[in-house]
Structures are given as C-alpha cells and as structure tokens.
Design a protein around this motif. Structure first.
Motif, mmCIF file in Angstrom:
data_model
loop_
_atom_site.group_PDB
_atom_site.id
_atom_site.type_symbol
_atom_site.label_atom_id
_atom_site.label_comp_id
_atom_site.label_asym_id
_atom_site.label_seq_id
_atom_site.Cartn_x
_atom_site.Cartn_y
_atom_site.Cartn_z
ATOM 1 N N MET A 1 -16.235 -9.237 -11.561
ATOM 2 C CA MET A 1 -14.886 -9.651 -11.165
ATOM 3 C C MET A 1 -14.952 -10.856 -10.224
ATOM 4 S SD MET A 1 -13.318 -8.961 -7.896
ATOM 5 C CE MET A 1 -11.777 -9.569 -7.257
ATOM 6 N N TYR A 14 -4.900 -4.352 -6.384
ATOM 7 C CA TYR A 14 -5.413 -3.265 -7.223
ATOM 8 C C TYR A 14 -4.621 -1.981 -6.998
ATOM 9 C CZ TYR A 14 -9.275 -6.227 -8.595
ATOM 10 O OH TYR A 14 -10.019 -7.252 -9.124
ATOM 11 N N VAL A 15 -4.222 -1.733 -5.754
ATOM 12 C CA VAL A 15 -3.374 -0.562 -5.469
ATOM 13 C C VAL A 15 -2.065 -0.690 -6.260
ATOM 14 C CG1 VAL A 15 -2.065 0.663 -3.677
ATOM 15 C CG2 VAL A 15 -4.374 -0.214 -3.164
ATOM 16 N N LYS A 25 -9.191 2.837 -8.089
ATOM 17 C CA LYS A 25 -8.560 3.226 -9.371
ATOM 18 C C LYS A 25 -8.079 1.993 -10.111
ATOM 19 C CE LYS A 25 -6.724 7.650 -7.916
ATOM 20 N NZ LYS A 25 -5.469 8.293 -7.506
ATOM 21 N N GLY A 26 -7.351 1.145 -9.408
ATOM 22 C CA GLY A 26 -6.833 -0.077 -10.038
ATOM 23 C C GLY A 26 -7.955 -1.000 -10.464
ATOM 24 N N PHE A 27 -8.969 -1.118 -9.620
ATOM 25 C CA PHE A 27 -10.110 -1.994 -9.910
ATOM 26 C C PHE A 27 -10.812 -1.551 -11.191
ATOM 27 C CE2 PHE A 27 -14.615 -3.076 -9.524
ATOM 28 C CZ PHE A 27 -14.552 -4.431 -9.251
ATOM 29 N N ILE A 53 -6.186 4.134 0.851
ATOM 30 C CA ILE A 53 -6.053 2.821 0.209
ATOM 31 C C ILE A 53 -7.318 2.448 -0.572
ATOM 32 C CG2 ILE A 53 -6.747 1.477 2.259
ATOM 33 C CD1 ILE A 53 -4.661 -0.634 1.436
ATOM 34 N N VAL A 54 -8.493 2.849 -0.061
ATOM 35 C CA VAL A 54 -9.736 2.485 -0.755
ATOM 36 C C VAL A 54 -9.824 3.209 -2.104
ATOM 37 C CG1 VAL A 54 -12.261 2.565 -0.652
ATOM 38 C CG2 VAL A 54 -10.943 1.889 1.370
ATOM 39 N N GLU A 90 -7.318 4.330 -3.880
ATOM 40 C CA GLU A 90 -6.295 3.777 -4.780
ATOM 41 C C GLU A 90 -6.701 2.400 -5.292
ATOM 42 O OE1 GLU A 90 -2.244 6.064 -3.579
ATOM 43 O OE2 GLU A 90 -2.562 4.118 -2.626
ATOM 44 N N MET A 91 -7.303 1.619 -4.410
ATOM 45 C CA MET A 91 -7.809 0.311 -4.823
ATOM 46 C C MET A 91 -8.834 0.477 -5.940
ATOM 47 S SD MET A 91 -10.905 -1.474 -4.397
ATOM 48 C CE MET A 91 -11.667 -1.034 -2.841
ATOM 49 N N ASN A 133 -21.518 -12.114 -14.962
ATOM 50 C CA ASN A 133 -20.152 -11.682 -15.260
ATOM 51 C C ASN A 133 -19.762 -10.475 -14.419
ATOM 52 O OD1 ASN A 133 -17.634 -11.413 -16.367
ATOM 53 N ND2 ASN A 133 -18.336 -10.502 -18.299
ATOM 54 N N LYS A 174 -12.969 -8.162 -0.437
ATOM 55 C CA LYS A 174 -12.937 -8.565 -1.851
ATOM 56 C C LYS A 174 -13.177 -10.061 -2.027
ATOM 57 C CE LYS A 174 -11.862 -5.100 -4.592
ATOM 58 N NZ LYS A 174 -12.285 -4.272 -3.479
ATOM 59 N N ASP A 182 -13.944 -3.540 -18.783
ATOM 60 C CA ASP A 182 -14.926 -4.199 -19.653
ATOM 61 C C ASP A 182 -16.237 -4.479 -18.913
ATOM 62 O OD1 ASP A 182 -13.375 -5.932 -18.049
ATOM 63 O OD2 ASP A 182 -13.931 -7.669 -19.262
ATOM 64 N N MET A 228 0.851 -1.200 0.000
ATOM 65 C CA MET A 228 0.000 0.000 0.000
ATOM 66 C C MET A 228 0.883 1.244 0.000
ATOM 67 S SD MET A 228 -1.375 0.093 3.905
ATOM 68 C CE MET A 228 -0.253 0.035 5.287
ATOM 69 N N ALA A 251 3.625 0.841 -2.157
ATOM 70 C CA ALA A 251 3.156 0.199 -3.389
ATOM 71 C C ALA A 251 3.754 0.892 -4.604
ATOM 72 C CB ALA A 251 1.632 0.238 -3.442
ATOM 73 N N ASP A 273 -2.638 -0.252 -10.043
ATOM 74 C CA ASP A 273 -2.812 1.152 -10.423
ATOM 75 C C ASP A 273 -1.453 1.832 -10.617
ATOM 76 O OD1 ASP A 273 -4.233 3.640 -10.822
ATOM 77 O OD2 ASP A 273 -3.626 4.199 -8.787
ATOM 78 N N LYS A 306 -9.661 0.280 -13.640
ATOM 79 C CA LYS A 306 -8.809 0.081 -14.821
ATOM 80 C C LYS A 306 -8.786 -1.383 -15.231
ATOM 81 C CE LYS A 306 -5.307 3.640 -13.919
ATOM 82 N NZ LYS A 306 -3.947 3.808 -13.364
ATOM 83 N N ALA A 307 -8.608 -2.258 -14.249
ATOM 84 C CA ALA A 307 -8.435 -3.681 -14.566
ATOM 85 C C ALA A 307 -9.705 -4.297 -15.133
ATOM 86 C CB ALA A 307 -7.992 -4.445 -13.315
ATOM 87 N N HIS A 308 -10.855 -3.763 -14.730
ATOM 88 C CA HIS A 308 -12.115 -4.378 -15.147
ATOM 89 C C HIS A 308 -12.974 -3.411 -15.953
ATOM 90 C CE1 HIS A 308 -10.944 -7.676 -12.612
ATOM 91 N NE2 HIS A 308 -10.786 -6.855 -11.601
#
Lengths: 331, 331
Positions: free
Chosen positions: A326, B270-271, A17-19, A11-12, A14-15, A324, A57, A25, A5, B231, B274, A21-23
């Motif tokens: 994550m 996810y952090v 943001k990554g979430f 952290i939430v 930032e999480m 469908n 998660k 679709d 982290m 991170a 990102d 981006k990664a998903h």
C-alpha cells in the motif's frame, strides 16, 4: 479534535479491518488480529517482518507486500506491538529459513522484539534483528545506538525485503538491511503537534510561527525550536544536519526520501525537495532515486523529514527492484 | 499558517520543479512551464489530457503517466490553468489521432478548455471533451450539468487513459470516459477549512465540533452543517447521498474510492472505508476494487470524500489495467 473515528479505544482494530478489505490483493489477516501478512509469499525465502505503533501510515502495515515485509505486527497508536504480535509475525513469515525482524529503535519495541526473539527460538524459529537508528537529531554521533529509527526504516525494509526476495539467506538479508540503515541518516522538522485520538488534545506544543528542528515522530524534543523559515532555509537546515553526520560526500550516489509528517500538503514537499536537491547537487552528491510523499507520518502533524542513504552497487540493485505494498508501489 | 514554502506567488512553479525532478522516470517538462507530459508516450495513440488548479495533489499532475493522462495543464492554486496551457497540453499529447480532454466542471476550466478546443482546431488538433460532474451535493439530480467534478475524475482518467492505451480511437476514448463519469457519484464531508498560501487564513469556516456534508474542494458550501459525528454515521450520511442518486442497486459491481481531503490521517480513512463497505454489503452492492488514500485533496483540509462507480465489463477491464503515475500506481 476533528477526526473520523468511532471509539478511540478500538480505532486500530477498525483501521485494520478497512485496511485488509481495501488491500485484499496484497495483504491478508492472520490468526492474531494484530498481525498482517503479505498474500502469496513466495516459497522458500527468508521471512522479513517489522512492527510498530499505529498512526504512522503508511508505516508500518503499508510496507507489507511483495518484495517488502512478509508480516507486520501492529501496535496501539504510538505504542509498540506486543511481544506476542512480533512472535506471531515471525511465525507466519518463517519458512524454515529464518526471519529478519527490521524495526525501529524505541524502548518498547526493543523490549518486545527481544522477548519475541527468545520465544521464537523456543518455538524453533530463528529471528535475527536490525534496529533502525537513522534519526540524527535524537543522539550524538558517538551514541548512534541511542538514536531513534524514523523514515530511514522505509529504505531498510525496501533493501531487506528485496534481498530476501532475491534469495538471500538470513545472514545476507540481515547484512543488507544493516548496511542500508548504517548508510542512512534522517532529520525531521515539525510545524504543528499531533493529537492522540484517545487523548483529544496535543501532548506537546509547537507555537504558530515557530518550528522544531529534529523533532521525533511522537513529538520527542528536537535540537532547536526556532522561527518558522522559508522552504529554502528549512532545506539548508536539514541538509546541514544530515550530510555531515554520515558524512555524505561529493561523488556519492544517494537515495533521497522526503516524507510529510501527515498534514502538510504534498505540494509543499515538492517545494522542499527542490531546495534539498539543489543543495545536494551543489555538494556534488548525485541523487539516484527520490521518494517524495507521505511515507512515514505522525497522525496530523505538519512538517517533513529528510532521509538520505548512500548507495553501493548492491543497495542500488535492491532499491531499484520492483515492490508492491500500500505504501510503496514501484515498477 | 504553518507551511513549507518560499514565496506563495511562485509556489506552483517551485512545486513543479520538485515534482519533475522526483518523478523524472514518469514525467517530463515541456516548453510551456505549466504543462507536464508523460515520458515515453506510446506511439500512435489518442492523446489524453487534463488540467486543473493546484493544491489538490495528487490531482492533477499526479495522474500524468503510463495508461493515464499524457499531458496535464497546471493552474495556480485553486484556479484553472490558462487556455494556452490546455492548448499546449493538447499539442504535446496529439499524435494525429486527436486528444480527449477529461476535466472537471468549474467555470474557469470550462471557459479555458472551450477556448483551447477552438485554438487547437485552428492548429489542426482535434480535441473532444468530457466534463466530470460527479459531486452529488453541488446541484440537484435533474441539473447534473451544474454539478462539480471531484474525486470521480480519478476514475474518469483511469478509464479514459486505459481505453486510449488499448488503442481506442478518439470517439471510443471519449465514450468510455463519459460512461465512467456518468456511472460515478461522489460526496465529501469537510472537518476543517484550508488556507490558500497567498491569503494566509482560511477563506471559509468549519467550526470545531461540526462538519460540513457536501462541501466542495474549494470550500464551496455543502448540503448541511451538522455536529461532528462518528465514522459510522458519517459513512451512512455519505452512502445515503451517493447510492440513491445514481442509483446503485443490489447486484451492482462497483469501484469505491475514499479519498482524504489532505490532513486527515490515513488510518481514519480506513475506519471510514470499513463502515462504508459494511453499508454497501448490506445493500447487496459488490465492491470489485477499492481505492483508499489521498487521491484528490484540498491543501490541508480535513475530511474525506466517497466516490462510487458502477462497473460493466468494459469499465472493469479498464479499471483493472496497470497504471503508473505519481498518484496512481497499479500493477
């Protein structure tokens, strides 16, 4: 505390943001940075939303997606989302057909959802709710309204999301989700505590060589602390708590969900599931479908939860529908 | 050791029982109890198999399924499957078109696969192999043949499985899988050690407040032990190891896979993702698709791996193809 982290206070965010981006679709951001919505929500359907604290998660944002939740409100770690986040989730999910808010029975969530329902009404959005209370260990059977919601929420979202996707109206979606949770019972066994990133040390204790039966997702005290047992005995304890409570009986068709609490190796969940399956088979209870994996966790807690839901024809059809997100991908 | 198990000596067999029951829609048992096969393998295709030690869930059996591996040989925890298991996996996967065995570069696996290939030849089954060696930290660039296979194997299976499903012949499947791994680089950072159930204590050490850059999936020594970082800095370290090695360059389209090592909460992945995404974007590297989650673990180790694969048109098409296994479900 061996964590990945930057600043525990953000952290939430930032999480998320990554979430996102990664998903990309499956999900997308909304104007409220603490509300995630599903991409390409089919037109004209009842909205389905949920929300809850972070650190669980795939719950909660991991169940935002096709034939599941349309929008999810995101709270701080182990804290309820704000009323505003629940309201904004309802607003983005609403298509004039109303919104089903399917959430877990925790005081903060209850308070904020209640407020959001009122605010939504003023804004012209009808929100009806189902409160998950599947955790058998958290209150006696005659006080189900005091029981917490745990991994059974996943099955509630699956059923409610599928009912809405099939064109059910708001009352039908609420009725299906309510039936799902009414037919569902869960219990957890904790093997290690977990550490909130901003705190830096566990805020409860599970001594090495012991386990806590009935522990909650935030370390809420369980029924009994006892010596660490074999998977066979753990399975028996879990089945002996869950099965008589509903009760599940010979001839019943059920869904079984075994979720890790975060840090338990997935191979051990299969060892546990094998033992659970044997016990259910002995009782004449037929498993229609099993989910085994990390479906509802508590940061890096070790341990597992068992959830059983009794099926009827409607629930079976809704459970079997593809989804469908994550956290739950089902063909 | 806070684990869910019965007898550590039979944990793999017990795990497989639960795995086969839970995923009976995707996989099934074979005559060899240490070989799992996909259900309903389409007729007339090249077989795709893999195998490896247990304790790395979803790897390896979790990648047995539709458009992925047709059969998987299962070893003891952190130990290669036997030559017989690799052979039997090849036999159940063979349809007269030959079998591609896509596995990781470890001495035990190399030895047993080599033996299995010979035994298969005698039995009339053609087996060709691709050996994954994506772990940058395990040997210098001019000694790629010494590098271990890590989470890049998931992308190799995805590509090889898709190529076979599309009707590729054995040489085409091998070429695609080889290109996938040639275009792939990985690195891991370990934050805690892991404990083999039969041993009961970690067989290597990562001190609290430190991290090991380049650690292997079995605790193999990495490049450097340093103080635990943010991170952001971890991401930079990982990108700085992986990107120049291939090298990935501005304009490249890539797949990014961030896998947890087991016990790290998924929110932290996810952090990390990102931060990685920001660094890749700065370099002009375009992420076509990201996988973030527990794709290749080491029991209850904390930490994460970064894997990057450069795409061309063929790889992109194969990566984008749907797949259905316990560990990888893709619409």
């Amino acid at each position: 505390m061996q964590r990945i982290m930057n600043d525990p206070d953000i952290i939430v965010d930032e999480m998320l943001k990554g979430f996102l981006k990664a998903h990309s679709d499956i999900v997308e951001a909304t104007e409220n940075p603490r509300v995630v919505k599903a991409k390409d929500i089919p037109e004209g359907k009842v909205g389905v939303i949920t929300g809850g604290g972070s650190g669980h998660k795939p719950a909660f944002v991991g169940y935002c997606g096709k034939n599941l939740c349309d929008a999810v409100a995101v709270g701080e770690i182990c804290s309820s989302p704000t009323a505003q986040a629940f309201l904004d989730a309802a607003k983005v999910a609403d298509q004039g057909k109303g919104v089903a808010c399917l959430y877990g029975n925790y005081s903060g969530d209850n308070m904020n959802v209640k407020m959001a329902v009122k605010m939504a009404k003023k804004a012209g959005v009808t929100v009806k709710t189902v409160v998950a209370n599947d955790d058998v260990a958290s209150a006696p059977k005659d006080q189900r309204e005091k029981r917490r919601g745990v991994a059974g929420e996943v099955l509630m979202w699956k059923v409610g999301g599928a009912k809405a996707a099939k064109g059910g109206d708001l009352d039908e979606v609420i009725a299906a989700a309510q039936k799902a949770i009414d037919n569902t019972r869960s219990v957890g066994i904790g093997l290690t505590p977990c550490t909130l990133p901003a705190v830096g040390h566990p805020n409860f204790e599970i001594k090495d060589g012991t386990m806590e039966v009935g522990i909650g997702h935030h370390g809420e005290p369980g029924i009994e602390v006892c010596e660490l047992e074999s998977a066979e005995k753990m399975a028996k304890r879990m089945v002996d708590v869950v099965v008589p409570d509903y009760p599940f009986e010979s001839g019943d068709e059920v869904v079984v969900l075994v979720s890790g609490l975060g840090a338990t190796p997935v191979m051990e969940l299969y060892v546990l599931y094998d033992e659970i399956d044997k016990l259910l088979a002995e009782k004449g209870i037929k498993t229609h479908k099993a989910y085994v994996g990390n479906y509802f966790t508590s940061l890096e807690m070790m341990g597992a939860t068992l959830t059983i839901m009794k099926l009827d024809d409607e629930l079976k059809e809704l459970i079997d529908m593809p989804a469908n997100s994550m956290g739950l991908k089902q063909f």
